[in-house]
Design a protein around this motif. Structure first.
Motif, PDB file in Angstrom:
ATOM      1  N   GLY A   1       0.831  -1.217   0.000  1.00  0.00           N
ATOM      2  CA  GLY A   1       0.000   0.000   0.000  1.00  0.00           C
ATOM      3  C   GLY A   1       0.855   1.253   0.000  1.00  0.00           C
ATOM      4  O   GLY A   1       0.547   2.238  -0.681  1.00  0.00           O
ATOM      5  N   GLN A   2       1.951   1.212   0.773  1.00  0.00           N
ATOM      6  CA  GLN A   2       2.869   2.358   0.803  1.00  0.00           C
ATOM      7  C   GLN A   2       3.553   2.523  -0.554  1.00  0.00           C
ATOM      8  O   GLN A   2       3.692   3.645  -1.057  1.00  0.00           O
ATOM      9  CB  GLN A   2       3.903   2.168   1.916  1.00  0.00           C
TER      10      GLN A   2
ATOM     11  N   THR B   1      -8.286   5.529  -0.459  1.00  0.00           N
ATOM     12  CA  THR B   1      -8.468   6.824   0.207  1.00  0.00           C
ATOM     13  C   THR B   1      -7.662   7.906  -0.492  1.00  0.00           C
ATOM     14  O   THR B   1      -8.161   9.009  -0.759  1.00  0.00           O
ATOM     15  CB  THR B   1      -8.051   6.722   1.689  1.00  0.00           C
ATOM     16  N   THR B   2      -6.409   7.598  -0.819  1.00  0.00           N
ATOM     17  CA  THR B   2      -5.560   8.553  -1.546  1.00  0.00           C
ATOM     18  C   THR B   2      -6.187   8.907  -2.897  1.00  0.00           C
ATOM     19  O   THR B   2      -6.236  10.079  -3.292  1.00  0.00           O
ATOM     20  CB  THR B   2      -4.147   7.959  -1.752  1.00  0.00           C
TER      21      THR B   2
ATOM     22  N   ARG C   1       1.227   4.175  -2.904  1.00  0.00           N
ATOM     23  CA  ARG C   1       1.067   5.609  -2.639  1.00  0.00           C
ATOM     24  C   ARG C   1       2.295   6.397  -3.114  1.00  0.00           C
ATOM     25  O   ARG C   1       2.166   7.530  -3.587  1.00  0.00           O
ATOM     26  CB  ARG C   1       0.777   5.836  -1.155  1.00  0.00           C
TER      27      ARG C   1
ATOM     28  N   LEU D   1      -4.650  -3.594   2.875  1.00  0.00           N
ATOM     29  CA  LEU D   1      -3.899  -2.430   2.388  1.00  0.00           C
ATOM     30  C   LEU D   1      -4.625  -1.687   1.262  1.00  0.00           C
ATOM     31  O   LEU D   1      -4.185  -0.636   0.815  1.00  0.00           O
ATOM     32  CB  LEU D   1      -2.518  -2.869   1.893  1.00  0.00           C
TER      33      LEU D   1
ATOM     34  N   GLU E   1      -6.168   2.163   2.123  1.00  0.00           N
ATOM     35  CA  GLU E   1      -5.317   3.357   2.181  1.00  0.00           C
ATOM     36  C   GLU E   1      -5.051   3.916   0.775  1.00  0.00           C
ATOM     37  O   GLU E   1      -4.963   5.137   0.591  1.00  0.00           O
ATOM     38  CB  GLU E   1      -3.997   3.052   2.894  1.00  0.00           C
TER      39      GLU E   1
END
Ligand code: ADP
Ligand code: MG
Length: 240
Positions: A140-141, A177-178, A144, A171, A174
């Motif tokens: 997820g990171q 959401t972004t 992003r 994950l 997130e």
């Protein structure tokens, strides 16, 4: 913002996109759904000129883009793309990943590029990961960071190709959401996704593709709950 007319694309004998017509207005969020192999990725790649169409026209911001005469690198700067598998540079830190294109493609001054990259990382909630390498991040990171990296080129349109399909279920949220925040800021977006909840909440239009054709276009509420076409209904029955 994007206008596609009678777009056709084949790979050898395989006719993958058949007379595609699609219009995306400024600030529209369009979700593209359809079975695997229906041509969704190829359509996005044609919009970003990673694949070249065989016939038909593609207008970006009212200008018809001819692959033979236009500077496609300049066009690609207007159209950001986020892939299923992130495609980060593994040997660069998070901050360096986001700085790479504005620094080396746009040749902007490093101080400014760094400041903007830091702002973008803040926006996607990863300020504390600036100096970390991608291998140390969760999926997820990573995704992003990939979104921040695409935004660093200040695109007018963002294309997402199944951005959450490779993520563990916990994950997915997130990243969505972004993307939702980006949509709320007015970004024009075309999103290939199987996340029907996201599509219903965020998309202005849903487009169903089958076997290289756009079969049905509608507001997500209508298309998902009361599809007009039998093929759309069968697809939705198989995924919902
Ligand atoms: P989707 O994203 O909807 O799953 P794709 O656009 O990836 O569909 O693929 C559509 C069809 O085109 C598939 O049959 C796929 O195998 C084929 N295809 C995609 N890219 C290529 C390529 N570079 N060369 C040959 N065939 C391809
Ligand atoms: Mg695909």
């Amino acid at each position: 913002m994007v206008e596609v007319n009678k777009l056709n694309k084949s790979f050898g004998d395989l006719h993958v996109l058949k007379d595609i017509d699609l219009t995306v207005k400024e600030s529209d969020v369009v979700c593209l759904i359809g079975a695997s192999g229906s041509g969704k990725s190829t359509l996005l790649r044609c919009l970003n000129f990673l694949e070249m169409k065989d016939s038909g026209s593609i207008k970006i911001e009212s200008e018809e883009i001819d692959q033979h005469t236009h500077d496609l690198n300049a066009v690609r700067q207007k159209v950001g793309m986020v892939f299923q598998h992130f495609h980060l540079f593994p040997h660069k830190t998070v901050l360096e990943n986001v700085m790479e294109a504005p620094l080396h493609v746009k040749k902007q001054p490093k101080v400014q590029v760094k400041k903007e990259a830091q702002e973008l990382l803040k926006k996607v909630g990863l300020s504390d990961k600036e100096n970390v390498y991608p291998s140390k991040l969760s999926g997820g990171q990573k995704q992003r960071v990939a979104i921040a990296r695409a935004l660093a080129m200040k695109p007018d349109i963002m294309l997402f190709d199944e951005p959450t399909s490779a993520l563990d279920p916990e994950l997915v949220g997130e990243v969505l959401t972004t993307m939702k925040e980006l949509a709320e800021e007015g970004m024009t977006m075309v999103v290939v996704t199987h996340e029907m909840g996201f599509a219903k909440e965020v998309a202005d239009w849903a487009v169903y593709m089958h076997d290289g054709r756009i079969v049905e276009v509608g507001h997500p509420d209508e298309l998902f709950t009361a599809p007009k076409e039998e093929r759309t209904k069968n697809f939705l029955d198989s995924v919902l």
